[in-house]
Scaffold this active site. Structure first.
Site, PDB file in Angstrom:
ATOM      1  N   TRP A 148      35.914 -32.734  31.299  1.00  0.00           N
ATOM      2  CA  TRP A 148      34.760 -33.836  31.206  1.00  0.00           C
ATOM      3  C   TRP A 148      35.331 -35.183  31.236  1.00  0.00           C
ATOM      4  CZ3 TRP A 148      35.751 -37.039  27.203  1.00  0.00           C
ATOM      5  CH2 TRP A 148      36.357 -36.561  26.095  1.00  0.00           C
ATOM      6  N   ASN A 149      36.856 -35.417  31.007  1.00  0.00           N
ATOM      7  CA  ASN A 149      37.071 -36.842  31.058  1.00  0.00           C
ATOM      8  C   ASN A 149      37.514 -37.455  32.029  1.00  0.00           C
ATOM      9  OD1 ASN A 149      39.647 -35.348  31.414  1.00  0.00           O
ATOM     10  ND2 ASN A 149      40.755 -36.386  30.119  1.00  0.00           N
ATOM     11  N   ALA A 174      32.820 -29.289  34.032  1.00  0.00           N
ATOM     12  CA  ALA A 174      32.468 -29.269  32.626  1.00  0.00           C
ATOM     13  C   ALA A 174      30.960 -29.431  32.532  1.00  0.00           C
ATOM     14  CB  ALA A 174      33.035 -30.458  31.818  1.00  0.00           C
ATOM     15  N   GLY A 226      42.355 -28.651  31.349  1.00  0.00           N
ATOM     16  CA  GLY A 226      41.406 -28.688  30.044  1.00  0.00           C
ATOM     17  C   GLY A 226      42.300 -28.637  28.813  1.00  0.00           C
ATOM     18  N   GLU A 248      46.829 -27.351  33.894  1.00  0.00           N
ATOM     19  CA  GLU A 248      47.085 -28.820  33.382  1.00  0.00           C
ATOM     20  C   GLU A 248      46.281 -28.742  32.045  1.00  0.00           C
ATOM     21  OE1 GLU A 248      48.974 -30.909  34.912  1.00  0.00           O
ATOM     22  OE2 GLU A 248      49.062 -29.996  36.998  1.00  0.00           O
ATOM     23  N   CYS A 282      44.497 -37.027  28.845  1.00  0.00           N
ATOM     24  CA  CYS A 282      45.638 -36.312  28.550  1.00  0.00           C
ATOM     25  C   CYS A 282      46.827 -36.916  28.451  1.00  0.00           C
ATOM     26  CB  CYS A 282      45.640 -35.035  29.517  1.00  0.00           C
ATOM     27  SG  CYS A 282      45.861 -35.585  31.189  1.00  0.00           S
ATOM     28  N   GLU A 379      46.213 -33.674  19.368  1.00  0.00           N
ATOM     29  CA  GLU A 379      45.750 -34.756  20.520  1.00  0.00           C
ATOM     30  C   GLU A 379      44.589 -35.316  20.014  1.00  0.00           C
ATOM     31  OE1 GLU A 379      44.413 -32.441  23.906  1.00  0.00           O
ATOM     32  OE2 GLU A 379      44.979 -34.271  25.251  1.00  0.00           O
ATOM     33  N   SER A 439      50.156 -42.453  36.798  1.00  0.00           N
ATOM     34  CA  SER A 439      49.517 -41.347  37.676  1.00  0.00           C
ATOM     35  C   SER A 439      49.501 -41.883  39.018  1.00  0.00           C
ATOM     36  CB  SER A 439      48.166 -41.188  37.088  1.00  0.00           C
ATOM     37  OG  SER A 439      48.283 -40.505  35.839  1.00  0.00           O
TER      38      SER A 439
HETATM   39  P1  NAD Z   1      37.888 -27.792  27.437  1.00  0.00           P
HETATM   40  O1  NAD Z   1      39.452 -26.910  27.649  1.00  0.00           O
HETATM   41  O2  NAD Z   1      37.237 -27.513  26.505  1.00  0.00           O
HETATM   42  O3  NAD Z   1      37.222 -27.434  28.831  1.00  0.00           O
HETATM   43  C1  NAD Z   1      37.656 -27.675  30.122  1.00  0.00           C
HETATM   44  C2  NAD Z   1      36.943 -26.637  31.038  1.00  0.00           C
HETATM   45  O4  NAD Z   1      37.019 -25.224  30.699  1.00  0.00           O
HETATM   46  C3  NAD Z   1      35.428 -27.183  30.730  1.00  0.00           C
HETATM   47  O5  NAD Z   1      35.042 -27.007  32.292  1.00  0.00           O
HETATM   48  C4  NAD Z   1      34.857 -25.950  30.162  1.00  0.00           C
HETATM   49  O6  NAD Z   1      33.290 -25.728  30.167  1.00  0.00           O
HETATM   50  C5  NAD Z   1      35.584 -24.882  30.448  1.00  0.00           C
HETATM   51  N1  NAD Z   1      35.677 -23.800  29.580  1.00  0.00           N
HETATM   52  C6  NAD Z   1      35.601 -23.900  28.153  1.00  0.00           C
HETATM   53  N2  NAD Z   1      35.775 -22.481  27.592  1.00  0.00           N
HETATM   54  C7  NAD Z   1      35.938 -21.717  28.611  1.00  0.00           C
HETATM   55  C8  NAD Z   1      36.087 -20.486  28.784  1.00  0.00           C
HETATM   56  N3  NAD Z   1      36.028 -19.460  27.888  1.00  0.00           N
HETATM   57  N4  NAD Z   1      36.217 -19.913  30.029  1.00  0.00           N
HETATM   58  C9  NAD Z   1      35.986 -20.602  31.193  1.00  0.00           C
HETATM   59  N5  NAD Z   1      36.016 -21.929  30.960  1.00  0.00           N
HETATM   60  C10 NAD Z   1      35.907 -22.415  29.727  1.00  0.00           C
HETATM   61  O7  NAD Z   1      38.707 -29.317  27.761  1.00  0.00           O
HETATM   62  P2  NAD Z   1      37.675 -30.587  27.604  1.00  0.00           P
HETATM   63  O8  NAD Z   1      37.074 -30.701  26.298  1.00  0.00           O
HETATM   64  O9  NAD Z   1      36.672 -30.413  28.664  1.00  0.00           O
HETATM   65  O10 NAD Z   1      38.922 -31.581  28.104  1.00  0.00           O
HETATM   66  C11 NAD Z   1      39.642 -32.296  27.337  1.00  0.00           C
HETATM   67  C12 NAD Z   1      41.197 -31.383  27.523  1.00  0.00           C
HETATM   68  O11 NAD Z   1      41.570 -31.492  28.735  1.00  0.00           O
HETATM   69  C13 NAD Z   1      42.266 -32.288  26.635  1.00  0.00           C
HETATM   70  O12 NAD Z   1      42.933 -31.110  26.118  1.00  0.00           O
HETATM   71  C14 NAD Z   1      42.941 -32.793  27.504  1.00  0.00           C
HETATM   72  O13 NAD Z   1      44.329 -33.257  27.540  1.00  0.00           O
HETATM   73  C15 NAD Z   1      42.855 -31.840  29.020  1.00  0.00           C
HETATM   74  N6  NAD Z   1      43.162 -32.615  30.107  1.00  0.00           N
HETATM   75  C16 NAD Z   1      44.419 -32.475  30.882  1.00  0.00           C
HETATM   76  C17 NAD Z   1      44.870 -32.788  31.807  1.00  0.00           C
HETATM   77  C18 NAD Z   1      46.041 -32.635  32.593  1.00  0.00           C
HETATM   78  O14 NAD Z   1      45.955 -33.044  33.773  1.00  0.00           O
HETATM   79  N7  NAD Z   1      46.965 -32.013  31.962  1.00  0.00           N
HETATM   80  C19 NAD Z   1      43.850 -33.527  32.500  1.00  0.00           C
HETATM   81  C20 NAD Z   1      42.472 -34.068  31.876  1.00  0.00           C
HETATM   82  C21 NAD Z   1      42.376 -33.200  30.671  1.00  0.00           C
END
Ligand code: NAD
Length: 475
Positions: A148-149, A174, A226, A248, A282, A379, A439
């Site tokens: 979502w971010n 998300a 995520g 990622e 992130c 984090e 980035s």
């Molecule tokens: P999240 O892991 O909770 O969710 C990410 C996605 O996965 C969402 O679409 C969510 O609905 C889905 N999801 C959740 N549970 C699932 C499951 N069991 N099976 C399949 N899909 C599932 O993360 P978030 O809270 O949406 O985002 C924040 C996180 O993302 C932070 O840890 C951040 O660092 C990371 N992030 C990383 C990057 C990168 O490029 N490394 C970029 C942006 C965000």
């Protein structure tokens, strides 16, 4: 503003009886109810991606590139509309949303240029017995999952290379922020993307339906952005069929201030590294590791800048810090700060949930944080900066590496050689020297350790959607 809120499957907007609200986190009002996917919609999306895979793989790279180029142009022309949508569903301030939309559109431009540059190799084998021909083919229908971010950029950073490589896809945004992805896909439709190439679903419940898709032989690739926790779980799921995976994941970025840093420049960089996206990035600086010689000067100047940050609704003029995406996320941040204060830290500014509605948390600077404080292991994902003081560059590197994450780090120093030595010692996929943001769609983005595997953007990004094939033969 009309808002697309249905699923997008095989070139059709598909309503569904089951809908969930998407909230505006500045006041918790409902923006719209969005369609969710059950097993029938997930199956239809899979069938569409599978049905279009051959014709799309055979579509000339120039045609694929020109669709992306048109999408870049439409998104850029309509940037204000996109930025407003991002702010409404995510909460970030409009200036951050504008920055994100420009960055997101650039992935379409970059990969429009990469589509026609998928190269191979042809040479004589060292033994002279045969020729070696190496070619790259689309990996096939890919499942893309985004957080979502950065609802615009995380979508285009995956959709762009997948289209350029000739892959069809099913994307799952998300649940908090699905509207931007639907708007991006509507742009791709207008840019001439054939039906079936991109399909958007929003499965509720998510876990069991995504698991079923990852166990379906029609899916050949997962690209996930995520949290590390969910990424680890999906990696396990992918193991059953050895589905190709790029991840990622989370970060815990150190921002290292060496004793010869220019404090004015460092504070300017630190503000961007910490406060871009309200700290919900992130790449956000998460641990401020500062040389004792400059610790007082840095802490004072940095907390002055943080105290001056204006908090308010993302769409309001003058707001520099919007709410977090939800009250739940805000409470996680507040809990980490309370824990740090209990462990002996002192808040130079911020440090408490403000009165009133909305998921707000103020810009916060914590000093007196011990090198083994609990907050350093998490984090934070919010506008909170814990400062730890160190006595040498070696101690700074050791502390920077004291985490399972390794996405990005920041180093500030007026001596490039010294900064490079520290950069080489830090275990992270990216290092920013004397800058708060690096980035770039033209550079490889990704992490080491539990921040993930694979790279997005740059020359590497398209290869996450290509298989390498070696053909050997005698002339
Ligand atoms: P999240 O892991 O909770 O969710 C990410 C996605 O996965 C969402 O679409 C969510 O609905 C889905 N999801 C959740 N549970 C699932 C499951 N069991 N099976 C399949 N899909 C599932 O993360 P978030 O809270 O949406 O985002 C924040 C996180 O993302 C932070 O840890 C951040 O660092 C990371 N992030 C990383 C990057 C990168 O490029 N490394 C970029 C942006 C965000």
């Amino acid at each position: 503003m009309t808002i697309a809120a249905d699923l997008y499957i095989d070139g059709e907007w598909v309503p569904s009886a089951n809908r969930v609200p998407v909230y505006d986190p500045s006041d918790n009002s409902v923006i719209v109810e969005v369609a969710t996917a059950g097993p029938a919609e997930c199956e239809a999306a899979l069938a569409a991606a599978d049905g279009a895979k051959e014709s799309w793989a055979a579509t000339p790279p120039r045609v694929r590139g020109e669709i992306l180029r048109r999408a870049f142009e439409i998104m850029t022309a309509e940037a204000d509309r996109f930025a407003e949508l991002v702010t409404r569903e995510n909460g970030k301030v409009l200036s951050d949303a504008r920055g994100e939309v420009a960055y997101a559109a650039e992935f379409f431009r970059w990969f429009s240029e990469e589509a026609v540059r998928i190269s191979g190799d042809f040479r004589m084998a060292p033994g002279g017995d045969k020729r070696i021909l190496v070619t790259h083919q689309p990996v096939g229908p890919s499942l893309l999952i985004t957080p979502w971010n950065y609802p615009a950029a995380m979508a285009t950073r995956k959709i762009g290379p997948a289209i350029a490589a000739g892959c069809t896809m099913v994307i799952k945004p998300a649940t908090e922020t699905p509207l931007t992805t639907l708007a991006v896909v509507e742009v791709l439709e207008r840019a001439g993307l054939p039906k079936g190439v991109v399909n958007v679903i929003l499965p509720v419940p998510v876990g069991s339906q995504i698991s079923a898709m990852l166990h379906d032989p029609r899916i050949t690739n997962l690209s996930f952005t995520g949290s590390t926790e969910v990424g680890r779980h999906l990696a396990h799921e992918c193991a059953d069929r050895i589905v190709r995976t790029s991840l990622e994941l989370g970060g815990n970025a150190p921002l290292v201030v060496l004793s010869d840093a220019d404090i004015e420049k460092t504070v300017a960089g630190a503000m961007v590294a910490k406060m871009r996206n309200g700290g919900s990035a992130c790449t956000a600086a998460n641990r401020f590791i500062v040389a004792r010689e400059v610790a007082d000067e840095f802490s004072k100047a940095f907390s002055k800048a943080m105290a001056a940050v204006a908090m308010g609704p993302g769409l309001a003029a003058g707001s520099q810090l919007g709410p977090l995406v939800s009250v739940k996320e805000r409470d996680k941040v507040a809990e980490l700060v309370t824990m740090a204060l209990d462990e002996g830290a002192v808040a130079l500014t911020g440090g408490a949930v403000p009165d009133g509605g909305g998921a707000y948390y103020p810009a916060t600077v914590l000093t007196g944080v011990a090198s083994d404080a609990t907050i350093l292991d998490h984090e934070i994902f919010g506008p909170v900066a814990p400062i730890v003081v160190v006595d040498s560059d070696e101690e700074a590197v050791a502390l920077a590496n004291k985490t399972e994450y390794g996405l990005i780090s920041y180093v500030f120093s007026e001596n490039l050689g010294r900064a490079l030595k520290v950069a080489e010692g830090i275990e992270s996929g990216m290092v920013a020297i004397n800058r708060g943001v690096i980035s770039d769609p033209a550079a490889p983005f990704g992490g080491m350790k539990q921040s993930g595997m694979g790279r997005e953007g740059g020359f590497d990004g398209i290869h996450e959607f290509l298989e390498t094939k070696y053909i050997g033969f005698e002339l």
